[in-house]
Write a protein that holds these residues in place. Structure first.
Motif, short mmCIF file in Angstrom:
data_model
loop_
_atom_site.label_atom_id
_atom_site.label_comp_id
_atom_site.label_asym_id
_atom_site.label_seq_id
_atom_site.Cartn_x
_atom_site.Cartn_y
_atom_site.Cartn_z
N GLU A 75 0.70 -1.20 0.05
CA GLU A 75 0.04 0.12 -0.20
C GLU A 75 0.88 1.08 -0.04
OE1 GLU A 75 -3.73 2.03 2.47
OE2 GLU A 75 -2.93 0.02 3.32
N ILE A 76 1.94 1.10 0.70
CA ILE A 76 3.02 2.25 0.89
C ILE A 76 3.56 2.45 -0.56
CG2 ILE A 76 5.12 3.30 1.53
CD1 ILE A 76 2.70 3.61 3.30
N LEU A 77 3.73 1.25 -1.35
CA LEU A 77 4.65 1.51 -2.48
C LEU A 77 3.59 2.04 -3.78
CD1 LEU A 77 6.52 -1.96 -2.79
CD2 LEU A 77 7.43 0.47 -3.02
N GLN A 78 2.25 1.70 -3.39
CA GLN A 78 1.48 2.25 -4.38
C GLN A 78 1.34 4.03 -4.30
OE1 GLN A 78 -2.44 0.22 -3.98
NE2 GLN A 78 -1.49 -1.83 -4.04
N LYS A 79 1.77 4.38 -3.27
CA LYS A 79 1.70 5.87 -3.18
C LYS A 79 2.78 6.53 -3.22
CE LYS A 79 -2.64 5.04 -0.73
NZ LYS A 79 -3.42 5.55 0.56
N LEU A 80 3.95 5.76 -3.18
CA LEU A 80 5.37 6.40 -2.69
C LEU A 80 5.82 6.76 -4.25
CD1 LEU A 80 7.84 5.00 -0.23
CD2 LEU A 80 8.76 5.90 -2.63
N VAL A 81 6.53 8.00 -4.44
CA VAL A 81 6.92 8.86 -5.37
C VAL A 81 8.29 9.45 -4.91
CG1 VAL A 81 6.88 10.52 -7.35
CG2 VAL A 81 4.82 9.06 -6.42
N PRO A 82 9.38 8.88 -5.50
CA PRO A 82 10.68 9.53 -4.71
C PRO A 82 10.72 11.24 -5.57
CG PRO A 82 11.05 7.90 -6.39
CD PRO A 82 9.61 7.71 -6.12
N LEU A 83 11.47 11.76 -4.95
CA LEU A 83 11.94 13.09 -5.49
C LEU A 83 13.28 13.35 -5.64
CD1 LEU A 83 11.31 16.16 -6.14
CD2 LEU A 83 11.26 16.68 -3.84
N VAL A 84 13.81 13.53 -6.91
CA VAL A 84 15.23 13.56 -7.13
C VAL A 84 15.45 14.61 -7.96
CG1 VAL A 84 15.42 11.01 -7.21
CG2 VAL A 84 14.84 12.22 -9.25
N THR A 85 16.81 15.10 -8.04
CA THR A 85 17.20 16.37 -8.87
C THR A 85 18.25 15.90 -9.83
OG1 THR A 85 17.10 17.93 -7.21
CG2 THR A 85 18.47 18.47 -8.81
N LEU A 86 17.80 15.90 -11.14
CA LEU A 86 18.75 15.53 -12.42
C LEU A 86 19.51 16.89 -12.68
CD1 LEU A 86 16.30 13.03 -13.97
CD2 LEU A 86 18.11 12.51 -12.19
N ARG A 87 20.84 16.81 -12.49
CA ARG A 87 21.40 17.92 -12.70
C ARG A 87 23.07 17.54 -13.10
NH1 ARG A 87 21.61 17.19 -7.73
NH2 ARG A 87 23.41 17.61 -6.32
N ASP A 88 23.31 18.35 -14.17
CA ASP A 88 24.84 18.13 -14.55
C ASP A 88 25.22 16.54 -14.59
OD1 ASP A 88 24.86 20.72 -14.73
OD2 ASP A 88 25.47 21.12 -12.74
N GLN A 89 24.38 15.64 -14.87
CA GLN A 89 24.63 14.03 -14.93
C GLN A 89 24.45 13.71 -16.23
OE1 GLN A 89 21.78 12.60 -12.37
NE2 GLN A 89 21.98 13.77 -10.61
N LYS A 90 25.27 12.34 -16.56
CA LYS A 90 25.38 11.74 -17.71
C LYS A 90 23.97 11.41 -18.07
CE LYS A 90 30.24 10.33 -17.12
NZ LYS A 90 31.08 9.43 -17.32
N ARG A 91 23.54 11.09 -19.40
CA ARG A 91 22.34 10.69 -19.91
C ARG A 91 22.16 9.40 -19.21
NH1 ARG A 91 18.98 12.03 -23.94
NH2 ARG A 91 17.74 10.54 -24.68
N THR A 92 23.02 8.64 -19.09
CA THR A 92 22.75 7.12 -18.69
C THR A 92 22.43 7.20 -17.08
OG1 THR A 92 25.23 6.91 -18.18
CG2 THR A 92 24.13 6.05 -20.41
N THR A 93 22.90 8.08 -16.43
CA THR A 93 22.66 8.08 -14.95
C THR A 93 21.06 8.81 -14.78
OG1 THR A 93 24.89 8.66 -14.65
CG2 THR A 93 23.33 9.38 -12.77
N MET A 94 20.68 9.53 -15.78
CA MET A 94 19.23 10.13 -15.74
C MET A 94 18.36 8.89 -15.91
SD MET A 94 19.70 13.81 -17.19
CE MET A 94 20.89 15.04 -16.88
N GLU A 95 18.66 8.17 -17.02
CA GLU A 95 17.61 7.34 -17.40
C GLU A 95 17.66 5.94 -16.17
OE1 GLU A 95 19.59 5.98 -21.04
OE2 GLU A 95 18.58 7.45 -22.26
N ASP A 96 18.84 5.75 -15.65
CA ASP A 96 18.81 4.75 -14.55
C ASP A 96 17.76 5.30 -13.56
OD1 ASP A 96 20.66 3.27 -15.79
OD2 ASP A 96 22.38 3.77 -14.83
N ALA A 97 17.92 6.68 -12.89
CA ALA A 97 17.01 7.15 -11.96
C ALA A 97 15.60 6.86 -12.50
CB ALA A 97 17.32 8.49 -11.84
#
Length: 693
Positions: free
Chosen positions: A522-544
């Motif tokens: 039930e927690i997983l169905q409502k859980l959304v992580p908040l991240v900052t994608l900045r000055d990173q490689k494209r592969t790192t963003m895609e992994d997130a």
């Protein structure tokens, strides 16, 4: 000299009036919030244009003074250098020269002992301290002659060494006048301590270590909490400053009251070539959301937003003060042009939530009661000034369209680490009470008109296990919460890319190890992580993106507007369907998207035209068939063209309008029935017309 002695008087101390005053002082100070460092926090922080210009000017002058540090020189020469620098800083620069320019310490003497004992300038009018500095110049000497002394021959000492008397010298011829310039010793300087004394006396905040030009985007923005100000400083490129520099900026921007004539900066969102958000809630669980966080201090020039990427946007942030009152930013207003960004988000089917946050040290003073519930409900449900389409919506939708409000939900970003067990129980009851006041039910569902979200710092969730943010408490309030937004990286903290991914994995591990699988799911169905994608490689963003989509209920991004590379990665990850098509199918898909990108944002305009067009055709044909209008007004070709245009518009609405798209099956059946009925009526009418002569 007379001396007086105060005699201890117990009767005077027991005076009833004094006792009453003391009791009242203790009563009103009891339970009050203990301010940080013993000082009351300012009411707000604001950098006005005048403040910005003064900071630039003072910083430039302080840099000039820094260049004079520990440089020896004569006192008159240093005064001549320093006086022009001090003149813009004070009306009486002469009063501060002796404070700043101090004698050089002699050998074995401490420099501290040479500092002025009293750094406070004298309370008197401007003094002319240059009268004691005697610099004599010869009117007819060259610069090279200023360091030499020339004696006239008539004044040469006699050979016998006898000095002539005054009577004898009066009869002697006068020698040519010559000025004797004696170099003054370089026995003074400006020390770091004397400069600190000057800054303290003039109340100057030293920002010489800070690039002042980077504060320009914050001019005119009002901050009601220190945390928001520091996040804004990080966003303008001042993320790596020492703590003492943050404290200096806080002190420079602190204000007790809002200056008169201060207005908020309206938010201006420009849509890019995009369509509506296509996220549709699932039947049995919450949908996967892409949530964007927009800091209100980013307002100013028009900013492009790809609305099709987001299902919800968080307006960050309103402030919950120690007085338990919510203060909104100055650009949160229900009238245009301030409310235009709300209409723009709704135009693309993007929901807008209002974030409410508190200072890091003010959790103890919060009172989670009915008054706070009323404030939040009033903040969210305040009606926006309607435009022309909003006025027609109740008629077009037959009263089914809700009135546009300032927000579509609320997100609580509260520091609750100091809540004891009793306060945690009160907060749990407050959450249920607030959900009921927002939605009319204590249970959260995907179809709720107003969402209730909660931001949870990940390090309390996985490591510290203190205060309210524990897995057990989250499970307890989960039925009342629509979304748990876990702040992996964002307004709460900044992390390196590898740390962000590790934090995501750690949260998933904690939930997988929970004993009750149903509660964890039930927690997983409502859980959304908040991240900052900045000055990173494209592969790192895609992994997130990949990890969040596969293991949680979406992803939240901080801050909006997104950087170009992040925006491109988000577009590619969310539009996977178009990448699998080839040839004609891909061409048809792109053309269909291009049409829907126009129809969907303007769906209410299309609905209004279809609504009034249908009524116009119906009334016109009814008047013709009932012979109310003369048959000369009947134009079959015109009617056929208008009816065909209406049908085309209706079909576009069925394909591109999200509401009608969900009703395609029964709408098509109803449409076929109407066509058959119309053809039957036209056939009957044709037979009737054949009977007339």
């Amino acid at each position: 000299m007379k001396y007086s002695m105060t005699v201890f008087d117990p009767i005077r101390l027991l005076d009833p009036t004094r006792l009453l005053i003391a009791a009242l002082m203790v009563f009103f100070s009891w339970g009050s919030v203990v301010p940080v460092n013993g000082q009351s926090p300012p009411n707000l922080y604001l950098l006005t244009q005048k403040d910005f210009e003064l900071l630039q000017a003072k910083t430039a002058l302080l840099l000039q003074l820094n260049d004079l540090l520990d440089a020896p020189g004569s006192k008159p020469a240093l005064r001549a250098q320093v006086r022009p620098i001090l003149e813009p800083l004070t009306r009486v620069p002469e009063s501060y020269l002796d404070m700043l320019i101090v004698p050089l310490p002699r050998k074995g003497q401490n420099a501290q002992s040479l500092q002025p004992q009293n750094t406070t300038p004298p309370d008197q009018t401007k003094r002319d301290l240059s009268s004691s500095d005697q610099v004599l110049e010869a009117p007819n000497t060259t610069p090279s002659e200023k360091n030499t002394a020339t004696y006239g021959k008539e004044l040469e000492p006699p050979e016998d060494g006898k000095i002539p008397s005054s009577d004898e010298t009066e009869s002697l011829p006068l020698a040519p006048t010559t000025t004797i310039i004696i170099p003054l010793p370089a026995d003074h300087t400006v020390t770091s301590q004397s400069l600190e004394n000057l800054k303290e006396a003039l109340n100057i905040i030293d920002l010489t270590t800070i690039p002042i030009a980077q504060l320009k985007p914050l001019v005119g923005i009002v901050f009601y909490q220190k945390d928001a100000l520091e996040k804004a400083l990080e966003m303008v490129g001042l993320a790596n400053l020492p703590k003492e520099d943050y404290a200096k900026i806080d002190a420079a921007l602190a204000k007790d009251d809002l200056p008169p004539g201060t207005h908020g900066v309206p938010i201006q969102w420009n849509e890019s070539d995009c369509g509506c958000a296509q996220t549709v809630p699932a039947n049995n669980r919450f949908q996967e959301d892409t949530i964007g966080f927009y800091p209100y201090w980013s307002a100013g020039s028009p900013q492009p937003i790809d609305f099709h990427l987001f299902s919800r946007i968080q307006y960050y942030t309103h402030t919950l003060g120690t007085d338990n009152r919510i203060r909104s930013p100055l650009n949160w207003k229900s009238a245009p042009p301030y409310s235009n960004f709300i209409a723009k988000a709704h135009k693309y089917r993007v929901r807008l939530d209002a974030v409410i946050s508190n200072e890091q040290w003010s959790a103890r003073s919060l009172q989670f009661g009915d008054d706070l519930v009323e404030q939040i409900v009033s903040l969210v449900k305040e009606e926006v000034h309607p435009n022309a389409i909003d006025v027609l919506k109740p008629y077009v939708s037959f009263g089914q369209s809700p009135v546009r409000t300032m927000a579509d939900g609320v997100t609580l970003h509260l520091n609750l680490r100091r809540l004891d067990k009793a306060a945690q129980q009160r907060f749990t009851f407050f959450i249920a009470q607030l959900k009921y006041a927002l939605s009319g039910s204590k249970l959260a569902t995907p179809s709720d008109r107003f969402y209730l979200n909660l931001m949870v710092p990940d390090y309390y969730f996985t490591e510290k296990n203190e205060g309210f943010y524990t897995l057990e408490n989250l499970i307890r309030i989960s039925p009342h919460i629509n979304k748990f937004i876990i702040t992996i990286d964002g307004p709460e903290t900044f992390r390196e890319p590898s740390e962000t991914l590790e934090s995501l994995k750690k949260i998933r591990t904690v939930l997988d190890r929970h004993t009750d699988v149903q509660d964890a799911d039930e927690i997983l169905q409502k859980l959304v992580p908040l991240v900052t994608l900045r000055d990173q490689k494209r592969t790192t963003m895609e992994d997130a993106f990949d990890y969040s989509e596969w293991n949680f209920s979406g992803i939240s991004l901080w801050p909006l507007p997104l950087k170009p590379l992040v925006n491109q990665v988000a577009t590619d990850r969310l539009d996977l369907e178009g990448k699998t098509l080839r040839g004609f199918q891909k061409w048809a898909y792109l053309q269909g998207n291009a049409i829907c990108n126009v129809v969907c944002p303007n769906r209410w305009l299309v609905r209004t035209v279809l609504f009034f067009g249908a009524w116009a055709l119906l009334i016109y044909m009814t008047l013709i068939w009932t012979y109310v209008l003369s048959r000369t007004w009947y134009r079959p070709t015109l009617v056929l063209i208008l009816f065909g245009a209406w049908v085309v518009g209706f079909l576009l609405a069925l394909v591109c309008d999200p509401f009608w798209k969900q009703q395609q099956n029964w709408i098509l059946l109803l449409f076929l029935g109407i066509v058959v009925l119309t053809m039957a009526i036209l056939g009957i009418n044709k037979k009737r017309m054949g009977k007339f002569p």
